[in-house]
Design a protein around this motif. Sequence first.
Motif, PDB file in Angstrom:
ATOM      1  N   ARG A 165       0.823  -1.209   0.000  1.00 46.39           N
ATOM      2  CA  ARG A 165       0.000   0.000   0.000  1.00 46.39           C
ATOM      3  C   ARG A 165       0.859   1.263   0.000  1.00 46.39           C
ATOM      4  NH1 ARG A 165      -5.460  -0.664  -1.230  1.00 46.39           N
ATOM      5  NH2 ARG A 165      -6.327  -2.434  -0.086  1.00 46.39           N
ATOM      6  N   ALA A 166       2.163   1.120  -0.225  1.00 52.02           N
ATOM      7  CA  ALA A 166       3.108   2.241  -0.266  1.00 52.02           C
ATOM      8  C   ALA A 166       3.309   2.888   1.097  1.00 52.02           C
ATOM      9  CB  ALA A 166       2.686   3.291  -1.299  1.00 52.02           C
ATOM     10  N   ASN A 167       3.012   2.165   2.175  1.00 52.28           N
ATOM     11  CA  ASN A 167       3.316   2.656   3.507  1.00 52.28           C
ATOM     12  C   ASN A 167       4.790   2.399   3.814  1.00 52.28           C
ATOM     13  OD1 ASN A 167       0.528   3.315   4.496  1.00 52.28           O
ATOM     14  ND2 ASN A 167       0.236   1.134   4.096  1.00 52.28           N
ATOM     15  N   ALA A 168       5.456   3.369   4.411  1.00 49.91           N
ATOM     16  CA  ALA A 168       6.848   3.198   4.807  1.00 49.91           C
ATOM     17  C   ALA A 168       6.889   2.449   6.134  1.00 49.91           C
ATOM     18  CB  ALA A 168       7.531   4.546   4.942  1.00 49.91           C
ATOM     19  N   ILE A 169       7.672   1.384   6.194  1.00 46.95           N
ATOM     20  CA  ILE A 169       7.808   0.581   7.398  1.00 46.95           C
ATOM     21  C   ILE A 169       9.160   0.892   8.026  1.00 46.95           C
ATOM     22  CG2 ILE A 169       7.724  -1.732   8.373  1.00 46.95           C
ATOM     23  CD1 ILE A 169       5.158  -0.808   6.929  1.00 46.95           C
ATOM     24  N   LEU A 177       7.790  10.795  20.156  1.00 43.93           N
ATOM     25  CA  LEU A 177       6.878   9.675  20.329  1.00 43.93           C
ATOM     26  C   LEU A 177       5.513  10.163  20.796  1.00 43.93           C
ATOM     27  CD1 LEU A 177       6.341   6.635  20.345  1.00 43.93           C
ATOM     28  CD2 LEU A 177       7.262   6.562  22.677  1.00 43.93           C
ATOM     29  N   GLU A 178       5.508  11.129  21.703  1.00 48.60           N
ATOM     30  CA  GLU A 178       4.244  11.684  22.194  1.00 48.60           C
ATOM     31  C   GLU A 178       3.433  12.295  21.068  1.00 48.60           C
ATOM     32  OE1 GLU A 178       2.822  15.466  24.946  1.00 48.60           O
ATOM     33  OE2 GLU A 178       4.740  14.495  25.403  1.00 48.60           O
ATOM     34  N   MET A 179       4.095  13.044  20.179  1.00 45.54           N
ATOM     35  CA  MET A 179       3.387  13.664  19.060  1.00 45.54           C
ATOM     36  C   MET A 179       2.913  12.622  18.055  1.00 45.54           C
ATOM     37  SD  MET A 179       5.232  17.312  18.252  1.00 45.54           S
ATOM     38  CE  MET A 179       6.912  16.717  18.209  1.00 45.54           C
ATOM     39  N   LEU A 180       3.742  11.600  17.810  1.00 43.51           N
ATOM     40  CA  LEU A 180       3.352  10.562  16.864  1.00 43.51           C
ATOM     41  C   LEU A 180       2.134   9.808  17.358  1.00 43.51           C
ATOM     42  CD1 LEU A 180       6.804   9.057  15.785  1.00 43.51           C
ATOM     43  CD2 LEU A 180       5.395  10.719  14.555  1.00 43.51           C
ATOM     44  N   LYS A 181       2.082   9.548  18.668  1.00 38.72           N
ATOM     45  CA  LYS A 181       0.940   8.839  19.240  1.00 38.72           C
ATOM     46  C   LYS A 181      -0.292   9.730  19.349  1.00 38.72           C
ATOM     47  CE  LYS A 181       3.194   5.262  22.030  1.00 38.72           C
ATOM     48  NZ  LYS A 181       3.364   4.719  23.412  1.00 38.72           N
ATOM     49  N   GLY A 236      -4.277   9.531  11.110  1.00 38.84           N
ATOM     50  CA  GLY A 236      -3.923   8.425  10.225  1.00 38.84           C
ATOM     51  C   GLY A 236      -2.628   8.634   9.472  1.00 38.84           C
ATOM     52  N   ILE A 237      -1.875   9.663   9.807  1.00 42.09           N
ATOM     53  CA  ILE A 237      -0.616   9.928   9.109  1.00 42.09           C
ATOM     54  C   ILE A 237       0.410   8.850   9.434  1.00 42.09           C
ATOM     55  CG2 ILE A 237       1.298  11.575   8.892  1.00 42.09           C
ATOM     56  CD1 ILE A 237      -0.783  13.784   9.504  1.00 42.09           C
ATOM     57  N   VAL A 238       0.393   8.376  10.675  1.00 43.88           N
ATOM     58  CA  VAL A 238       1.270   7.289  11.087  1.00 43.88           C
ATOM     59  C   VAL A 238       0.463   6.273  11.883  1.00 43.88           C
ATOM     60  CG1 VAL A 238       3.325   8.764  11.187  1.00 43.88           C
ATOM     61  CG2 VAL A 238       1.969   8.388  13.263  1.00 43.88           C
ATOM     62  N   SER A 239       1.033   5.083  11.998  1.00 44.83           N
ATOM     63  CA  SER A 239       0.494   4.055  12.868  1.00 44.83           C
ATOM     64  C   SER A 239       1.641   3.556  13.743  1.00 44.83           C
ATOM     65  CB  SER A 239      -0.091   2.901  12.048  1.00 44.83           C
ATOM     66  OG  SER A 239      -0.528   1.851  12.894  1.00 44.83           O
ATOM     67  N   ILE A 240       1.429   3.547  15.068  1.00 43.89           N
ATOM     68  CA  ILE A 240       2.482   3.167  16.002  1.00 43.89           C
ATOM     69  C   ILE A 240       2.174   1.795  16.578  1.00 43.89           C
ATOM     70  CG2 ILE A 240       3.809   3.849  18.039  1.00 43.89           C
ATOM     71  CD1 ILE A 240       3.944   5.859  15.774  1.00 43.89           C
ATOM     72  N   GLY A 241       3.138   0.876  16.481  1.00 46.36           N
ATOM     73  CA  GLY A 241       2.959  -0.459  17.048  1.00 46.36           C
ATOM     74  C   GLY A 241       3.211  -0.474  18.543  1.00 46.36           C
ATOM     75  N   GLU A 242       3.110  -1.651  19.126  1.00 44.92           N
ATOM     76  CA  GLU A 242       3.388  -1.811  20.551  1.00 44.92           C
ATOM     77  C   GLU A 242       4.894  -1.802  20.795  1.00 44.92           C
ATOM     78  OE1 GLU A 242       1.119  -1.878  22.929  1.00 44.92           O
ATOM     79  OE2 GLU A 242      -0.503  -1.699  21.446  1.00 44.92           O
ATOM     80  N   LEU A 243       5.276  -1.470  22.024  1.00 44.49           N
ATOM     81  CA  LEU A 243       6.693  -1.460  22.387  1.00 44.49           C
ATOM     82  C   LEU A 243       7.259  -2.873  22.332  1.00 44.49           C
ATOM     83  CD1 LEU A 243       9.233  -0.043  23.556  1.00 44.49           C
ATOM     84  CD2 LEU A 243       8.288  -0.511  25.832  1.00 44.49           C
ATOM     85  N   ASP A 244       8.356  -3.037  21.605  1.00 44.09           N
ATOM     86  CA  ASP A 244       9.082  -4.298  21.568  1.00 44.09           C
ATOM     87  C   ASP A 244      10.081  -4.268  22.713  1.00 44.09           C
ATOM     88  OD1 ASP A 244      11.023  -6.319  21.076  1.00 44.09           O
ATOM     89  OD2 ASP A 244      10.454  -6.381  18.961  1.00 44.09           O
ATOM     90  N   ALA A 245       9.813  -5.042  23.753  1.00 45.32           N
ATOM     91  CA  ALA A 245      10.654  -4.996  24.953  1.00 45.32           C
ATOM     92  C   ALA A 245      12.084  -5.425  24.666  1.00 45.32           C
ATOM     93  CB  ALA A 245      10.039  -5.893  26.038  1.00 45.32           C
ATOM     94  N   GLU A 246      12.268  -6.356  23.742  1.00 48.24           N
ATOM     95  CA  GLU A 246      13.608  -6.855  23.449  1.00 48.24           C
ATOM     96  C   GLU A 246      14.482  -5.785  22.810  1.00 48.24           C
ATOM     97  OE1 GLU A 246      15.770 -10.426  20.869  1.00 48.24           O
ATOM     98  OE2 GLU A 246      13.622 -10.528  21.325  1.00 48.24           O
ATOM     99  N   ILE A 303       6.931   1.789  13.287  1.00 48.48           N
ATOM    100  CA  ILE A 303       6.163   2.933  12.799  1.00 48.48           C
ATOM    101  C   ILE A 303       5.811   2.710  11.333  1.00 48.48           C
ATOM    102  CG2 ILE A 303       6.162   5.421  12.340  1.00 48.48           C
ATOM    103  CD1 ILE A 303       8.132   5.776  14.578  1.00 48.48           C
ATOM    104  N   THR A 304       4.559   2.926  10.998  1.00 41.87           N
ATOM    105  CA  THR A 304       4.105   2.906   9.615  1.00 41.87           C
ATOM    106  C   THR A 304       3.758   4.340   9.222  1.00 41.87           C
ATOM    107  OG1 THR A 304       3.189   0.675   9.839  1.00 41.87           O
ATOM    108  CG2 THR A 304       2.402   2.013   7.994  1.00 41.87           C
TER     109      THR A 304
END
Length: 227
Positions: A117-121, A149-153, A160-170, A176-177
């Motif tokens: 879908r041309a989303n940047a990963i 991060l606060e602004m992105l969330k 819908g400009i970005v989509s933030i995933g869950e924190l990867d603890a590792e 970020i999409t």
Amino acid sequence: MTTMLHENDATVIGDRLPDLRKAIHYLQHRQFFCIQGERASSVRRVLENPALRSMVARHFDFAGYDLEFNETEGWYGIVPRIEEVATPKMSPTQTLVLLFLALHWTKCMERGDLDLRANAITTLNEFWLDIEDRLARGQGPILKVEKILEMLKGDFSHKGIVSIGELDAESDDYEITIRPFVRLLAGEDIIVRVNKFLNVDERTTVQIVTERLREWEEMTPSTDEET
């Protein structure tokens, strides 16, 4: 909305008037609708239907907005006509971050890090390293990754400009999409695009582009004409 309907619209709408209203309400409050990851199937059905989408476009045209969309990339959004609509302003920092997002999308595109879908990963850490590098070269303002991060969330995710995933603890990182329509900010008419998509004052935008993005001209050569 009823007064804006054409005589033959009732036949086209049928029993889908609630869905049509829901789609309009969604865009009024969120500005952009992205197919990927969305569960609002009734909104999607309206926006993917040319006849119903035309009614949505007419509604927003009357209010001073253009309905923009790319069905291949799977997004729909309303863009205010700045000469007609008084919109809230974004802070210079928010504007700068969104310009970083536009440039980072371009960087991901050039190296092939886009989905179907041309989303940047990308990730927060990778995006932050890109920001640090640009700020260092351009002697820009001091930003903190926590604030980014606060602004992105916040508004960026809400629109819908970005989509933030869950924190990867590792890795202590977030996926970020970045949606593809962000690239419209880095075109030939960057000042107009920033005003339309970010709702910032033109003088503020010119100052930011002139003072903070001077080192970016090789990546966005068309900005020379705007500054």
